[in-house]
Write a protein that holds these residues in place. Structure first.
Motif, PDB file in Angstrom:
ATOM      1  N   ARG A 146       1.556  25.346  79.496  1.00  0.00           N
ATOM      2  CA  ARG A 146       0.125  25.727  79.525  1.00  0.00           C
ATOM      3  C   ARG A 146      -1.088  24.564  78.766  1.00  0.00           C
ATOM      4  NH1 ARG A 146       3.895  28.245  81.064  1.00  0.00           N
ATOM      5  NH2 ARG A 146       3.938  29.902  82.788  1.00  0.00           N
ATOM      6  N   LEU A 147      -1.081  24.999  77.232  1.00  0.00           N
ATOM      7  CA  LEU A 147      -1.202  24.427  76.571  1.00  0.00           C
ATOM      8  C   LEU A 147      -1.458  22.815  77.201  1.00  0.00           C
ATOM      9  CD1 LEU A 147      -0.897  25.753  73.391  1.00  0.00           C
ATOM     10  CD2 LEU A 147      -2.998  26.484  75.183  1.00  0.00           C
ATOM     11  N   GLU A 148      -0.095  22.010  77.666  1.00  0.00           N
ATOM     12  CA  GLU A 148      -0.488  20.449  77.829  1.00  0.00           C
ATOM     13  C   GLU A 148      -2.164  19.704  78.727  1.00  0.00           C
ATOM     14  OE1 GLU A 148       4.024  19.451  78.182  1.00  0.00           O
ATOM     15  OE2 GLU A 148       3.658  18.944  76.032  1.00  0.00           O
ATOM     16  N   THR A 149      -2.262  21.207  79.413  1.00  0.00           N
ATOM     17  CA  THR A 149      -3.300  20.570  80.707  1.00  0.00           C
ATOM     18  C   THR A 149      -4.871  21.073  79.719  1.00  0.00           C
ATOM     19  OG1 THR A 149      -3.813  23.514  80.862  1.00  0.00           O
ATOM     20  CG2 THR A 149      -2.146  22.500  82.318  1.00  0.00           C
ATOM     21  N   VAL A 150      -4.877  20.898  78.875  1.00  0.00           N
ATOM     22  CA  VAL A 150      -5.763  20.975  77.568  1.00  0.00           C
ATOM     23  C   VAL A 150      -5.256  19.824  76.904  1.00  0.00           C
ATOM     24  CG1 VAL A 150      -7.022  21.864  75.727  1.00  0.00           C
ATOM     25  CG2 VAL A 150      -6.332  23.741  77.598  1.00  0.00           C
ATOM     26  N   SER A 151      -4.465  19.831  75.900  1.00  0.00           N
ATOM     27  CA  SER A 151      -3.940  18.768  75.629  1.00  0.00           C
ATOM     28  C   SER A 151      -3.181  18.396  75.229  1.00  0.00           C
ATOM     29  CB  SER A 151      -5.026  18.456  74.147  1.00  0.00           C
ATOM     30  OG  SER A 151      -4.275  17.750  73.491  1.00  0.00           O
ATOM     31  N   THR A 152      -2.149  16.998  74.946  1.00  0.00           N
ATOM     32  CA  THR A 152      -0.988  16.859  74.926  1.00  0.00           C
ATOM     33  C   THR A 152      -0.768  15.771  74.122  1.00  0.00           C
ATOM     34  OG1 THR A 152      -1.394  14.366  76.043  1.00  0.00           O
ATOM     35  CG2 THR A 152      -0.405  16.065  77.978  1.00  0.00           C
ATOM     36  N   HIS A 153      -1.909  16.296  72.743  1.00  0.00           N
ATOM     37  CA  HIS A 153      -1.171  15.688  71.853  1.00  0.00           C
ATOM     38  C   HIS A 153      -0.520  16.738  70.698  1.00  0.00           C
ATOM     39  CE1 HIS A 153      -2.368  14.409  67.236  1.00  0.00           C
ATOM     40  NE2 HIS A 153      -1.964  12.791  68.259  1.00  0.00           N
ATOM     41  N   PRO A 154       0.389  16.565  70.649  1.00  0.00           N
ATOM     42  CA  PRO A 154       1.325  17.994  69.357  1.00  0.00           C
ATOM     43  C   PRO A 154       0.321  18.560  68.710  1.00  0.00           C
ATOM     44  CG  PRO A 154       2.190  15.655  70.048  1.00  0.00           C
ATOM     45  CD  PRO A 154       1.312  15.378  70.245  1.00  0.00           C
ATOM     46  N   ALA A 155      -0.072  18.010  68.495  1.00  0.00           N
ATOM     47  CA  ALA A 155      -0.783  18.114  67.054  1.00  0.00           C
ATOM     48  C   ALA A 155      -2.843  19.400  67.314  1.00  0.00           C
ATOM     49  CB  ALA A 155      -1.842  16.828  65.733  1.00  0.00           C
ATOM     50  N   VAL A 156      -2.758  18.986  68.789  1.00  0.00           N
ATOM     51  CA  VAL A 156      -3.677  19.098  68.755  1.00  0.00           C
ATOM     52  C   VAL A 156      -3.606  20.922  69.893  1.00  0.00           C
ATOM     53  CG1 VAL A 156      -5.055  20.052  70.197  1.00  0.00           C
ATOM     54  CG2 VAL A 156      -4.973  18.515  69.563  1.00  0.00           C
ATOM     55  N   THR A 157      -2.316  20.725  70.288  1.00  0.00           N
ATOM     56  CA  THR A 157      -1.136  21.953  70.664  1.00  0.00           C
ATOM     57  C   THR A 157      -1.082  22.987  69.475  1.00  0.00           C
ATOM     58  OG1 THR A 157      -0.347  20.666  72.474  1.00  0.00           O
ATOM     59  CG2 THR A 157       0.859  22.537  71.652  1.00  0.00           C
ATOM     60  N   ARG A 158      -0.307  22.096  68.237  1.00  0.00           N
ATOM     61  CA  ARG A 158       0.580  23.005  67.393  1.00  0.00           C
ATOM     62  C   ARG A 158      -1.349  23.618  66.517  1.00  0.00           C
ATOM     63  NH1 ARG A 158       3.325  19.525  65.196  1.00  0.00           N
ATOM     64  NH2 ARG A 158       2.153  18.365  65.062  1.00  0.00           N
ATOM     65  N   GLU A 159      -2.547  23.255  66.635  1.00  0.00           N
ATOM     66  CA  GLU A 159      -3.486  23.608  65.897  1.00  0.00           C
ATOM     67  C   GLU A 159      -4.038  24.694  67.144  1.00  0.00           C
ATOM     68  OE1 GLU A 159      -8.403  22.437  64.256  1.00  0.00           O
ATOM     69  OE2 GLU A 159      -6.608  20.710  64.916  1.00  0.00           O
ATOM     70  N   ILE A 160      -4.106  24.831  68.410  1.00  0.00           N
ATOM     71  CA  ILE A 160      -4.109  25.873  69.426  1.00  0.00           C
ATOM     72  C   ILE A 160      -3.363  27.349  68.805  1.00  0.00           C
ATOM     73  CG2 ILE A 160      -4.140  26.399  71.485  1.00  0.00           C
ATOM     74  CD1 ILE A 160      -4.753  23.613  72.093  1.00  0.00           C
ATOM     75  N   LEU A 161      -2.122  26.501  68.633  1.00  0.00           N
ATOM     76  CA  LEU A 161      -1.519  27.748  68.270  1.00  0.00           C
ATOM     77  C   LEU A 161      -1.718  28.728  67.133  1.00  0.00           C
ATOM     78  CD1 LEU A 161       2.150  26.711  69.761  1.00  0.00           C
ATOM     79  CD2 LEU A 161       0.796  28.592  70.630  1.00  0.00           C
TER      80      LEU A 161
END
Length: 118
Positions: free
Chosen positions: A29-44
């Motif tokens: 679901r978060l990949e709809t916001v960004s596919t960059h792993p560092a951004v996804t990790r920061e969101i979580l």
């Protein structure tokens, strides 16, 4: 720009209609916001620090969901779009309006998947 994506990702996690889901499903679901792993990790990480989610043993549990109101938060637009989740071509895009911005476009089934209605 990254702060906008973080805020949008937090809004998305806040609106999930699940009692729990795997980290992999949350990342989907978060990949709809960004596919960059560092951004996804920061969101979580930020969501966990702010008490939006609880994360343990590969499972995420939203703590206080604010479900998406399809009547007031979902906007349909006609045009030529590509679904943000699956990449399919769309003639009608569904967009979710959050405080942090707009997320989409999605097809009718993908928007339900992203929000957890399916």
């Amino acid at each position: 720009m990254q702060d906008d994506r973080i805020a949008l990702g937090l809004d998305l996690l806040r609106s999930l209609e699940h009692d729990e889901l795997s980290v992999a499903d949350a990342v989907d679901r978060l990949e709809t916001v960004s596919t960059h792993p560092a951004v996804t990790r920061e969101i979580l990480d930020t969501a966990e620090k702010r008490g939006i989610i609880e994360r343990k043993d590969g499972i995420i549990r939203p703590k206080h969901s604010e479900f998406v109101s399809y009547e007031s938060q979902v906007v349909q637009k006609d045009g030529e779009f590509e679904c943000q989740r699956c990449g399919a071509g769309l003639s009608t895009g569904h967009f979710i309006k959050y405080d942090a911005g707009e997320l989409g476009p999605f097809g009718s089934s993908c928007i339900r998947k992203v929000t957890g209605r399916d």
